[in-house]
Design an enzyme around this catalytic site. Sequence first.
Site, PDB file in Angstrom:
ATOM      1  N   ILE A  22       0.825  -1.221   0.000  1.00 24.69           N
ATOM      2  CA  ILE A  22       0.000   0.000   0.000  1.00 24.69           C
ATOM      3  C   ILE A  22       0.860   1.272   0.000  1.00 24.69           C
ATOM      4  CG2 ILE A  22      -0.299   0.278   2.508  1.00 24.69           C
ATOM      5  CD1 ILE A  22      -3.345   0.730   1.867  1.00 24.69           C
ATOM      6  N   VAL A  29       1.362  -3.383   8.406  1.00 25.82           N
ATOM      7  CA  VAL A  29       1.226  -2.256   7.490  1.00 25.82           C
ATOM      8  C   VAL A  29       1.564  -0.928   8.196  1.00 25.82           C
ATOM      9  CG1 VAL A  29      -1.266  -1.908   7.784  1.00 25.82           C
ATOM     10  CG2 VAL A  29      -0.211  -1.370   5.608  1.00 25.82           C
ATOM     11  N   ASP A  30       1.306  -0.860   9.486  1.00 20.77           N
ATOM     12  CA  ASP A  30       1.627   0.336  10.291  1.00 20.77           C
ATOM     13  C   ASP A  30       3.139   0.616  10.216  1.00 20.77           C
ATOM     14  OD1 ASP A  30       1.221   2.427  12.045  1.00 20.77           O
ATOM     15  OD2 ASP A  30       0.748   1.186  13.789  1.00 20.77           O
TER      16      ASP A  30
HETATM   17  N1  AR6 Z   1       0.681  -3.120   2.218  1.00 16.95           N
HETATM   18  C1  AR6 Z   1      -0.558  -3.655   2.255  1.00 16.95           C
HETATM   19  N2  AR6 Z   1      -0.942  -4.545   3.190  1.00 16.95           N
HETATM   20  C2  AR6 Z   1      -0.034  -4.899   4.127  1.00 16.95           C
HETATM   21  C3  AR6 Z   1       1.272  -4.382   4.160  1.00 16.95           C
HETATM   22  C4  AR6 Z   1       1.629  -3.449   3.142  1.00 16.95           C
HETATM   23  N3  AR6 Z   1       2.833  -2.891   3.088  1.00 16.95           N
HETATM   24  N4  AR6 Z   1       1.930  -4.933   5.220  1.00 16.95           N
HETATM   25  C5  AR6 Z   1       1.071  -5.777   5.819  1.00 16.95           C
HETATM   26  N5  AR6 Z   1      -0.112  -5.779   5.160  1.00 16.95           N
HETATM   27  P1  AR6 Z   1      -1.655  -5.723  10.187  1.00 16.95           P
HETATM   28  P2  AR6 Z   1      -3.962  -5.375  12.006  1.00 16.95           P
HETATM   29  C6  AR6 Z   1      -1.364  -6.526   5.431  1.00 16.95           C
HETATM   30  O1  AR6 Z   1      -1.071  -6.752  11.077  1.00 16.95           O
HETATM   31  O2  AR6 Z   1      -4.310  -6.807  11.892  1.00 16.95           O
HETATM   32  C7  AR6 Z   1       0.327  -3.201  14.006  1.00 16.95           C
HETATM   33  O3  AR6 Z   1       1.388  -3.529  14.875  1.00 16.95           O
HETATM   34  C8  AR6 Z   1      -1.299  -7.760   6.286  1.00 16.95           C
HETATM   35  O4  AR6 Z   1      -0.835  -8.879   5.534  1.00 16.95           O
HETATM   36  O5  AR6 Z   1      -0.751  -4.713   9.589  1.00 16.95           O
HETATM   37  O6  AR6 Z   1      -5.055  -4.361  11.901  1.00 16.95           O
HETATM   38  C9  AR6 Z   1      -0.473  -2.013  14.486  1.00 16.95           C
HETATM   39  O7  AR6 Z   1       0.343  -1.064  15.142  1.00 16.95           O
HETATM   40  C10 AR6 Z   1      -2.764  -7.904   6.676  1.00 16.95           C
HETATM   41  O8  AR6 Z   1      -3.512  -8.537   5.635  1.00 16.95           O
HETATM   42  O9  AR6 Z   1      -2.848  -4.892  10.925  1.00 16.95           O
HETATM   43  C11 AR6 Z   1      -1.453  -2.652  15.425  1.00 16.95           C
HETATM   44  O10 AR6 Z   1      -0.880  -2.848  16.704  1.00 16.95           O
HETATM   45  C12 AR6 Z   1      -3.242  -6.450   6.784  1.00 16.95           C
HETATM   46  O11 AR6 Z   1      -2.236  -5.669   6.133  1.00 16.95           O
HETATM   47  C13 AR6 Z   1      -1.733  -3.992  14.781  1.00 16.95           C
HETATM   48  O12 AR6 Z   1      -0.592  -4.286  13.988  1.00 16.95           O
HETATM   49  C14 AR6 Z   1      -3.406  -5.948   8.209  1.00 16.95           C
HETATM   50  O13 AR6 Z   1      -2.402  -6.513   9.018  1.00 16.95           O
HETATM   51  C15 AR6 Z   1      -2.929  -3.914  13.862  1.00 16.95           C
HETATM   52  O14 AR6 Z   1      -3.209  -5.200  13.383  1.00 16.95           O
END
Ligand code: AR6
Length: 188
Positions: free
Chosen positions: A21, A43-44
Site C-alpha cells: 500500500i 502495514v503500520d
Molecule cells: N501493504 C498492504 N498490506 C499490508 C502491508 C503493506 N505494506 N503490510 C502488511 N499488510 P496488520 P492489524 C497486510 O497486522 O491486523 C500493528 O502492529 C497484512 O498482511 O498490519 O489491523 C499495528 O500497530 C494484513 O492482511 O494490521 C497494530 O498494533 C493487513 O495488512 C496492529 O498491527 C493488516 O495486518 C494492527 O493489526
Amino acid sequence: MNSMEWTIQAGRTVEIREGDITRVAADAIVNAANSGLVGGGGVDGAIHRAGGPSIMRELDGIRARIGRCPTGGAVATAAGALPAKYVFHAVGPVYRDGAHGEPELLASCYRKCLRLAEERGVRTISFPAISAGIYGYPIRDAAAVALREVAAHLGNPANSVERAIFVLFGDSAFEAYLAVWRTLRAAK
Ligand code: AR6
C-alpha cells in the site's frame, strides 16, 4: 500483478489489487493502527518507514490532545513522503470470536475513514485489510465488512470519493477479497 476493478456507478470504481500500500498513489492511504497511535508492525510499520518521521510527530500532537483513539475510530495526518496527501490511522478490533462486536467495530473504522475522506474532499482512497493481520480477523469476514461499507459509500453520488483501492498483501488475501466480492455481487 493481480488486480480487478468494478464500476459501482458512472465514475465510481472499486479496485482490488495485490501489492504494498505504501507504493500505491491515492489522495488518502488508510493505515491499520492501534489505539495508542504509537506505530507497530505490519502495514503500520511499513507506512511509518516509507512516510518518514513527520507522521509520528503529528501523531504525537494528536495523542497529546485526545489521548488514545478508540477502537472503531480513526485520525488523520499528512502523509510525509508517501504518494498521498493524507494518512488515516484506523484502529480495527482485535478479533476474539466474532461475537464481541467485531463486525460493528470494523465497519465503524471504514465509515470513519470515509467520513474523514469526505471532510477533505478526497477522491481516491486506499485501504489495507484492517484487523486481518496481527489482530487476527478472518480475512473473508473482514473483506465482507470492508467491501460492503465501501461499495455503499461509492453508491451515493453526493459523495466525493470516486475510487477506492483495496491493496492486499499477498496472493491469498487478494483471492479472499475477490471471492467475497463475487459472492456479494451474486447476492444482488
Ligand atoms: N501493504 C498492504 N498490506 C499490508 C502491508 C503493506 N505494506 N503490510 C502488511 N499488510 P496488520 P492489524 C497486510 O497486522 O491486523 C500493528 O502492529 C497484512 O498482511 O498490519 O489491523 C499495528 O500497530 C494484513 O492482511 O494490521 C497494530 O498494533 C493487513 O495488512 C496492529 O498491527 C493488516 O495486518 C494492527 O493489526
